[in-house]
Enzyme design. Structure first.
Site, mmCIF file in Angstrom:
data_model
loop_
_atom_site.group_PDB
_atom_site.id
_atom_site.type_symbol
_atom_site.label_atom_id
_atom_site.label_comp_id
_atom_site.label_asym_id
_atom_site.label_seq_id
_atom_site.Cartn_x
_atom_site.Cartn_y
_atom_site.Cartn_z
ATOM 1 N N GLU A 1 -4.953 -5.484 11.208
ATOM 2 C CA GLU A 1 -3.965 -4.247 11.020
ATOM 3 C C GLU A 1 -3.819 -3.903 12.163
ATOM 4 O O GLU A 1 -4.665 -2.475 12.710
ATOM 5 C CB GLU A 1 -4.126 -3.297 9.823
ATOM 6 C CG GLU A 1 -3.117 -4.619 8.508
ATOM 7 C CD GLU A 1 -3.370 -2.768 7.533
ATOM 8 O OE1 GLU A 1 -2.323 -3.256 6.914
ATOM 9 O OE2 GLU A 1 -3.469 -1.915 7.498
ATOM 10 N N GLU B 1 -6.486 4.291 8.558
ATOM 11 C CA GLU B 1 -6.586 5.775 8.102
ATOM 12 C C GLU B 1 -7.434 6.777 7.956
ATOM 13 O O GLU B 1 -7.665 7.683 8.096
ATOM 14 C CB GLU B 1 -5.151 6.516 7.507
ATOM 15 C CG GLU B 1 -3.576 5.416 7.685
ATOM 16 C CD GLU B 1 -2.855 5.778 7.053
ATOM 17 O OE1 GLU B 1 -2.975 5.356 5.915
ATOM 18 O OE2 GLU B 1 -1.424 4.768 7.898
ATOM 19 N N SER C 1 4.140 -2.817 9.995
ATOM 20 C CA SER C 1 5.464 -2.782 9.916
ATOM 21 C C SER C 1 5.861 -4.236 10.262
ATOM 22 O O SER C 1 6.920 -4.648 10.162
ATOM 23 C CB SER C 1 6.161 -2.640 11.365
ATOM 24 O OG SER C 1 5.650 -1.433 11.877
ATOM 25 N N HIS D 1 -9.507 1.122 5.329
ATOM 26 C CA HIS D 1 -7.830 1.155 6.180
ATOM 27 C C HIS D 1 -8.299 1.789 7.801
ATOM 28 O O HIS D 1 -8.921 2.720 7.647
ATOM 29 C CB HIS D 1 -6.774 1.629 5.546
ATOM 30 C CG HIS D 1 -6.277 1.291 5.745
ATOM 31 N ND1 HIS D 1 -4.717 2.393 5.994
ATOM 32 C CD2 HIS D 1 -4.310 0.836 5.481
ATOM 33 C CE1 HIS D 1 -4.304 2.545 6.689
ATOM 34 N NE2 HIS D 1 -3.487 1.748 6.156
ATOM 35 N N LYS E 1 -0.129 4.516 0.286
ATOM 36 C CA LYS E 1 -0.467 5.288 0.224
ATOM 37 C C LYS E 1 -0.421 6.771 -0.914
ATOM 38 O O LYS E 1 -0.802 6.557 -1.693
ATOM 39 C CB LYS E 1 0.062 5.477 2.184
ATOM 40 C CG LYS E 1 -0.731 4.527 2.579
ATOM 41 C CD LYS E 1 0.440 4.804 4.378
ATOM 42 C CE LYS E 1 -0.163 3.104 4.772
ATOM 43 N NZ LYS E 1 0.395 2.994 6.242
ATOM 44 N N GLY F 1 3.189 2.014 11.129
ATOM 45 C CA GLY F 1 3.988 2.860 10.528
ATOM 46 C C GLY F 1 4.889 3.488 12.133
ATOM 47 O O GLY F 1 5.946 3.943 11.954
ATOM 48 N N ASN G 1 0.838 -0.733 0.108
ATOM 49 C CA ASN G 1 -0.173 -0.432 0.140
ATOM 50 C C ASN G 1 1.332 1.416 0.074
ATOM 51 O O ASN G 1 1.499 1.691 0.998
ATOM 52 C CB ASN G 1 -1.064 -0.152 1.495
ATOM 53 C CG ASN G 1 -2.092 1.177 1.847
ATOM 54 O OD1 ASN G 1 -1.778 2.043 0.379
ATOM 55 N ND2 ASN G 1 -2.054 1.640 2.760
ATOM 56 N N GLY H 1 2.340 -1.316 4.420
ATOM 57 C CA GLY H 1 2.749 0.562 4.439
ATOM 58 C C GLY H 1 3.976 0.845 3.287
ATOM 59 O O GLY H 1 4.624 -0.105 2.819
ATOM 60 N N GLY H 2 5.151 1.484 4.692
ATOM 61 C CA GLY H 2 6.293 1.818 4.190
ATOM 62 C C GLY H 2 6.893 0.954 3.616
ATOM 63 O O GLY H 2 8.228 1.339 3.061
HETATM 64 P P1 PGA Z 1 3.278 0.110 8.173
HETATM 65 O O1 PGA Z 1 1.516 0.190 7.069
HETATM 66 O O2 PGA Z 1 3.819 -1.463 6.869
HETATM 67 O O3 PGA Z 1 4.328 1.126 7.077
HETATM 68 O O4 PGA Z 1 3.389 -0.313 9.456
HETATM 69 C C1 PGA Z 1 0.614 -0.695 6.938
HETATM 70 C C2 PGA Z 1 -0.515 -0.102 6.820
HETATM 71 O O5 PGA Z 1 -0.916 0.863 6.498
HETATM 72 O O6 PGA Z 1 -1.179 -1.201 6.168
#
Ligand code: PGA
Length: 267
Positions: A184, A117, A223, A115, A30, A190, A28, A244-245
């Site tokens: 998650e 966010e 993470s 998600h 983002k 993150g 993802n 994500g990251g």
């Molecule tokens: P992250 O994000 O791997 O940066 O922790 C995961 C996500 O938001 O799906």
């Protein structure tokens, strides 16, 4: 061969499992990556995933503006495209939203819904997320329904109650054979803090029970990185990851897609 953008509605991805268990490795992005950056990423990424076993779906979720670029750049490669959200109506006065037919036209086959966010920043309730999941399925997109507890909910012992509600309300009227769920924990997103693998596995097993399907594909997210993927993928109830990251680096994300599960952990 039909390219991703020409797939007829309703047959984008087959989630049914043959004898080999299906795995989904999704990145993802983002709100990252211009089209130029996305093109450079794909050039670097594709040669690195050529030997990923065929039962693993490698999925990228770029921002809307880069969907077309990523679809074209990945061509007939094995990369599948996800959107980061979807509206339930085909069109209408919904500023800032995007519909499933619009996404389908760009070769999208998965879509992230719920998600943490948008749940947090735009207060998306479970019933809106459920509408999104149903709208996606109506047009052949596979929703990746995200669920997870906050740090304070975990500390207050509310983890199971919160996730059960998110799952049960999220899947109402949804065809669970064409659904992926991503567990998650919000406190792990993150932050560099990964949920202990055994605990993530325990929650994924509970989710499987609440959905009532042994075959549902359940991802872990929070993470995930090259250094922990092998241990995560050794867990019996985890069928993939939402990253994500670490998905912003083509080398690291390719390493994640090429994971080598450690010997399964006895639980
Ligand atoms: P992250 O994000 O791997 O940066 O922790 C995961 C996500 O938001 O799906």
């Amino acid at each position: 061969m039909v390219s991703k953008g020409e797939l007829p509605l309703g047959c984008c991805v087959d989630l049914s499992r043959g004898s080999v268990r299906k795995v989904v490795i999704a990145g993802n992005w983002k709100m990252h990556m211009t089209c130029a950056e996305a093109r450079r990423y794909i050039d670097d990424f594709l040669p690195r995933i050529q030997n990923v076993p065929s039962e693993r779906d490698v999925v990228l979720a770029p921002p809307f503006t880069a969907l077309s670029t990523v679809c074209t750049a990945t061509g007939d490669s094995r990369v599948l495209i996800s959107s980061q959200n979807v509206h339930w109506d085909d069109n209408g006065a919904f500023t800032g939203e995007i519909s499933a037919p619009m996404l389908h036209e760009h070769g999208v086959s998965y879509t992230i819904v719920g998600h943490s966010e948008p749940r947090k920043y735009y207060s998306e309730p479970d019933e809106v997320i459920n509408h999104r999941a149903r709208g996606a399925q109506a047009h052949g997109l596979i929703p990746i329904l995200c669920v997870g507890e906050s740090n304070s909910q975990r500390e207050e012992n509310l983890t199971e109650q919160v996730i059960r509600r998110q799952v049960e309300q999220g899947i109402e009227g949804v065809d669970v054979t064409n659904l992926v769920i991503a567990y998650e924990p919000i406190w792990a997103i993150g932050t560099g803090k990964t949920c202990a693998c055994e605990e993530a596995n325990r929650i994924c097993e509970l989710i499987r029970r609440w959905v009532g399907s042994d075959d549902i594909i359940i991802l872990y997210g929070g993470s995930v990185k090259p250094g922990n993927i092998d241990e995560i993928m050794a867990q019996t109830h985890i069928n993939g990851v939402l990253v994500g990251g670490a998905s912003l680096d083509p080398v690291g994300f390719a390493r994640i897609a090429n994971y080598q599960p450690l010997a399964a952990t006895a639980i």
